[in-house]
Design a protein around this motif. Sequence first.
Motif, PDB file in Angstrom:
ATOM      1  N   VAL A  11       0.843  -1.199   0.000  1.00 48.13           N
ATOM      2  CA  VAL A  11       0.000   0.000   0.000  1.00 48.13           C
ATOM      3  C   VAL A  11       0.886   1.260   0.000  1.00 48.13           C
ATOM      4  CG1 VAL A  11      -1.702   1.334   1.303  1.00 48.13           C
ATOM      5  CG2 VAL A  11      -1.886  -1.167   1.196  1.00 48.13           C
ATOM      6  N   PRO A  12       0.679   2.169  -0.971  1.00 48.63           N
ATOM      7  CA  PRO A  12       1.449   3.416  -0.975  1.00 48.63           C
ATOM      8  C   PRO A  12       1.234   4.182   0.341  1.00 48.63           C
ATOM      9  CG  PRO A  12       0.306   3.147  -3.060  1.00 48.63           C
ATOM     10  CD  PRO A  12      -0.234   2.094  -2.135  1.00 48.63           C
ATOM     11  N   SER A  13       2.321   4.602   0.939  1.00 48.86           N
ATOM     12  CA  SER A  13       2.240   5.189   2.284  1.00 48.86           C
ATOM     13  C   SER A  13       3.344   6.220   2.465  1.00 48.86           C
ATOM     14  CB  SER A  13       2.431   4.099   3.359  1.00 48.86           C
ATOM     15  OG  SER A  13       1.536   3.022   3.180  1.00 48.86           O
ATOM     16  N   VAL A  14       3.057   7.193   3.304  1.00 48.00           N
ATOM     17  CA  VAL A  14       4.108   8.108   3.747  1.00 48.00           C
ATOM     18  C   VAL A  14       4.665   7.567   5.064  1.00 48.00           C
ATOM     19  CG1 VAL A  14       4.699  10.451   4.441  1.00 48.00           C
ATOM     20  CG2 VAL A  14       2.994  10.077   2.647  1.00 48.00           C
ATOM     21  N   PHE A  15       5.980   7.483   5.122  1.00 51.33           N
ATOM     22  CA  PHE A  15       6.647   6.961   6.313  1.00 51.33           C
ATOM     23  C   PHE A  15       7.264   8.109   7.103  1.00 51.33           C
ATOM     24  CE2 PHE A  15       6.688   2.342   5.777  1.00 51.33           C
ATOM     25  CZ  PHE A  15       6.174   2.249   4.495  1.00 51.33           C
ATOM     26  N   VAL A  16       6.923   8.151   8.378  1.00 45.83           N
ATOM     27  CA  VAL A  16       7.531   9.116   9.290  1.00 45.83           C
ATOM     28  C   VAL A  16       8.362   8.303  10.273  1.00 45.83           C
ATOM     29  CG1 VAL A  16       7.128  10.936  10.985  1.00 45.83           C
ATOM     30  CG2 VAL A  16       5.528  10.640   9.058  1.00 45.83           C
ATOM     31  N   ARG A  17       9.676   8.395  10.120  1.00 47.11           N
ATOM     32  CA  ARG A  17      10.550   7.587  10.974  1.00 47.11           C
ATOM     33  C   ARG A  17      11.168   8.481  12.053  1.00 47.11           C
ATOM     34  NH1 ARG A  17      12.509   2.802  10.138  1.00 47.11           N
ATOM     35  NH2 ARG A  17      12.460   2.823   7.864  1.00 47.11           N
ATOM     36  N   TRP A  45      15.108  17.912  14.278  1.00 45.10           N
ATOM     37  CA  TRP A  45      13.846  18.202  14.969  1.00 45.10           C
ATOM     38  C   TRP A  45      12.943  18.963  14.015  1.00 45.10           C
ATOM     39  CZ3 TRP A  45      11.585  17.012  19.532  1.00 45.10           C
ATOM     40  CH2 TRP A  45      12.368  16.256  20.393  1.00 45.10           C
ATOM     41  N   LEU A  46      11.734  18.411  13.781  1.00 43.94           N
ATOM     42  CA  LEU A  46      10.785  19.089  12.902  1.00 43.94           C
ATOM     43  C   LEU A  46       9.531  19.415  13.689  1.00 43.94           C
ATOM     44  CD1 LEU A  46      10.908  17.057   9.551  1.00 43.94           C
ATOM     45  CD2 LEU A  46      12.247  19.046  10.231  1.00 43.94           C
ATOM     46  N   PRO A  47       9.020  20.641  13.552  1.00 43.90           N
ATOM     47  CA  PRO A  47       7.725  20.963  14.169  1.00 43.90           C
ATOM     48  C   PRO A  47       6.624  20.122  13.525  1.00 43.90           C
ATOM     49  CG  PRO A  47       8.782  22.917  13.223  1.00 43.90           C
ATOM     50  CD  PRO A  47       9.588  21.737  12.796  1.00 43.90           C
ATOM     51  N   LEU A  48       5.545  19.898  14.261  1.00 39.99           N
ATOM     52  CA  LEU A  48       4.467  19.062  13.729  1.00 39.99           C
ATOM     53  C   LEU A  48       3.898  19.640  12.441  1.00 39.99           C
ATOM     54  CD1 LEU A  48       2.483  17.910  16.900  1.00 39.99           C
ATOM     55  CD2 LEU A  48       4.314  16.751  15.667  1.00 39.99           C
ATOM     56  N   GLU A  49       3.787  20.976  12.353  1.00 40.87           N
ATOM     57  CA  GLU A  49       3.229  21.580  11.137  1.00 40.87           C
ATOM     58  C   GLU A  49       4.067  21.227   9.915  1.00 40.87           C
ATOM     59  OE1 GLU A  49       4.399  24.045  13.741  1.00 40.87           O
ATOM     60  OE2 GLU A  49       2.789  22.923  14.721  1.00 40.87           O
ATOM     61  N   GLU A  50       5.373  21.192  10.104  1.00 38.23           N
ATOM     62  CA  GLU A  50       6.254  20.872   8.982  1.00 38.23           C
ATOM     63  C   GLU A  50       6.123  19.395   8.592  1.00 38.23           C
ATOM     64  OE1 GLU A  50      10.985  21.365   8.046  1.00 38.23           O
ATOM     65  OE2 GLU A  50      10.084  22.712   9.522  1.00 38.23           O
ATOM     66  N   ILE A  51       5.999  18.547   9.583  1.00 36.22           N
ATOM     67  CA  ILE A  51       5.805  17.114   9.303  1.00 36.22           C
ATOM     68  C   ILE A  51       4.494  16.910   8.538  1.00 36.22           C
ATOM     69  CG2 ILE A  51       5.441  14.856  10.363  1.00 36.22           C
ATOM     70  CD1 ILE A  51       7.144  15.869  12.761  1.00 36.22           C
ATOM     71  N   LEU A  52       3.434  17.569   9.002  1.00 30.54           N
ATOM     72  CA  LEU A  52       2.123  17.429   8.345  1.00 30.54           C
ATOM     73  C   LEU A  52       2.163  17.959   6.923  1.00 30.54           C
ATOM     74  CD1 LEU A  52      -0.033  18.439  11.422  1.00 30.54           C
ATOM     75  CD2 LEU A  52      -0.125  16.218  10.258  1.00 30.54           C
ATOM     76  N   ALA A  53       2.837  19.082   6.725  1.00 33.38           N
ATOM     77  CA  ALA A  53       2.916  19.660   5.378  1.00 33.38           C
ATOM     78  C   ALA A  53       3.643  18.704   4.434  1.00 33.38           C
ATOM     79  CB  ALA A  53       3.633  21.012   5.436  1.00 33.38           C
ATOM     80  N   GLU A  54       4.704  18.082   4.911  1.00 30.78           N
ATOM     81  CA  GLU A  54       5.444  17.135   4.070  1.00 30.78           C
ATOM     82  C   GLU A  54       4.571  15.915   3.749  1.00 30.78           C
ATOM     83  OE1 GLU A  54       8.266  17.539   2.599  1.00 30.78           O
ATOM     84  OE2 GLU A  54       8.517  15.496   1.829  1.00 30.78           O
ATOM     85  N   ILE A  55       3.850  15.426   4.747  1.00 32.76           N
ATOM     86  CA  ILE A  55       2.963  14.277   4.505  1.00 32.76           C
ATOM     87  C   ILE A  55       1.918  14.642   3.449  1.00 32.76           C
ATOM     88  CG2 ILE A  55       1.138  12.865   5.552  1.00 32.76           C
ATOM     89  CD1 ILE A  55       2.772  13.051   8.211  1.00 32.76           C
ATOM     90  N   GLU A  56       1.339  15.827   3.591  1.00 30.41           N
ATOM     91  CA  GLU A  56       0.262  16.227   2.684  1.00 30.41           C
ATOM     92  C   GLU A  56       0.760  16.530   1.271  1.00 30.41           C
ATOM     93  OE1 GLU A  56      -1.333  19.322   5.266  1.00 30.41           O
ATOM     94  OE2 GLU A  56      -3.162  18.126   5.556  1.00 30.41           O
ATOM     95  N   SER A  57       2.064  16.665   1.109  1.00 29.53           N
ATOM     96  CA  SER A  57       2.608  16.913  -0.230  1.00 29.53           C
ATOM     97  C   SER A  57       2.616  15.638  -1.071  1.00 29.53           C
ATOM     98  CB  SER A  57       4.029  17.486  -0.137  1.00 29.53           C
ATOM     99  OG  SER A  57       4.954  16.475   0.253  1.00 29.53           O
ATOM    100  N   HIS A  58       2.348  14.498  -0.443  1.00 26.19           N
ATOM    101  CA  HIS A  58       2.319  13.226  -1.171  1.00 26.19           C
ATOM    102  C   HIS A  58       0.867  12.766  -1.338  1.00 26.19           C
ATOM    103  CE1 HIS A  58       6.663  12.791  -0.814  1.00 26.19           C
ATOM    104  NE2 HIS A  58       6.540  13.146   0.451  1.00 26.19           N
ATOM    105  N   ASP A  59       0.620  12.028  -2.416  1.00 28.80           N
ATOM    106  CA  ASP A  59      -0.736  11.573  -2.707  1.00 28.80           C
ATOM    107  C   ASP A  59      -0.937  10.200  -2.052  1.00 28.80           C
ATOM    108  OD1 ASP A  59      -3.250  11.283  -3.692  1.00 28.80           O
ATOM    109  OD2 ASP A  59      -2.601  10.672  -5.702  1.00 28.80           O
ATOM    110  N   ALA A  60      -1.095  10.195  -0.739  1.00 32.11           N
ATOM    111  CA  ALA A  60      -1.254   8.923  -0.017  1.00 32.11           C
ATOM    112  C   ALA A  60      -2.343   9.061   1.035  1.00 32.11           C
ATOM    113  CB  ALA A  60       0.056   8.526   0.652  1.00 32.11           C
ATOM    114  N   ASP A  61      -3.060   7.965   1.257  1.00 35.03           N
ATOM    115  CA  ASP A  61      -4.079   7.942   2.314  1.00 35.03           C
ATOM    116  C   ASP A  61      -3.562   7.283   3.588  1.00 35.03           C
ATOM    117  OD1 ASP A  61      -5.920   9.022   0.501  1.00 35.03           O
ATOM    118  OD2 ASP A  61      -6.432   7.016  -0.264  1.00 35.03           O
ATOM    119  N   HIS A  62      -2.410   6.641   3.460  1.00 40.68           N
ATOM    120  CA  HIS A  62      -1.853   5.881   4.593  1.00 40.68           C
ATOM    121  C   HIS A  62      -0.569   6.533   5.081  1.00 40.68           C
ATOM    122  CE1 HIS A  62      -4.325   2.091   4.356  1.00 40.68           C
ATOM    123  NE2 HIS A  62      -4.672   2.720   3.245  1.00 40.68           N
ATOM    124  N   VAL A  63      -0.460   6.587   6.399  1.00 41.43           N
ATOM    125  CA  VAL A  63       0.768   7.089   7.014  1.00 41.43           C
ATOM    126  C   VAL A  63       1.260   6.024   7.993  1.00 41.43           C
ATOM    127  CG1 VAL A  63       1.797   8.855   8.502  1.00 41.43           C
ATOM    128  CG2 VAL A  63       0.068   9.499   6.802  1.00 41.43           C
TER     129      VAL A  63
END
Length: 264
Positions: free
Chosen positions: A46-52, A76-94
């Motif tokens: 399943v296409p997914s964004v990975f936050v490690r 160290w990344l603020p949550l807003e930056e992490i969310l923005a990066e996730i949303e830049s990808h076309d994925a429903d799964h994280v």
Amino acid sequence: MPVSDSVDLDGEAEADTDAERDASGDGLPINELFYSLQGEGTLAGVPSVFVRTSGCNLRCWFCDSYHTSWEPTHAWLPLEEILAEIESHDADHVVLTGGEPLIHEESVELLAALDDRGYHTTVETNGTIHRDAPIDLASISPKLESSTPTPERDPKGEGEWEDRHERDRIDLETLARLVEDYEFQLKFVVTDEDDMPEICDLLADLRAVADVPIRDDDVLLMPEGATRDRLAETRTRVADLAMEYGFRYTPRLHVDLWNDAPET
Ligand code: SF4
């Protein structure tokens, strides 16, 4: 989004991350953030964004994310930056992974924000920490005795983590809470048949204390190996063990496809 070379830390991740969090406010220590296919478990493919996240409370000798445990590195990344990066990808799964992502309180905030945005979230955890969070799939990987970094197996050759790892790797009460509170899969890294009695004993103990059924279908055997060469040695015998015991086999699709390349 390669972030893992931004900061290089030595020593124990928990202490380091606590100190850094105090210094820099909210956020998470991110080792990698990337888009790929889920490689393991019931959602393999399943296409997914990975936050490690970086940092782990254990030290498996075979850890396939060495730079989140033995030698943690991160930015160290603020949550807003992490969310923005996730949303830049076309994925429903994280997939929130590590390291051990649940050592960080801020993981709960990130999971809540992802839930608000309608993402399906998988949390890859070693099963030693429980947090109340909106988790769609708890992918729990209890660590067997064969994971312990004995002096002969310790990648640093120091043997410093052997006792702590052995003491902390199984917490039956926490495992029970995780399987009771979340949809789950129990994923065991298996080297050979010597691992099976311990898996069966642990399952028996867990079934005795958990208030929910644990079906054989919920149990996945995953071959040990972070490279194609190593998997070639382990996967067939682990597949045979899955059939013999009636558990599921899970591939390591990302290793099959990309070997040990980072951000896969
Ligand atoms: S629990 Fe996972 S991240 Fe931590 S050392 Fe073991 S394999 Fe690595």
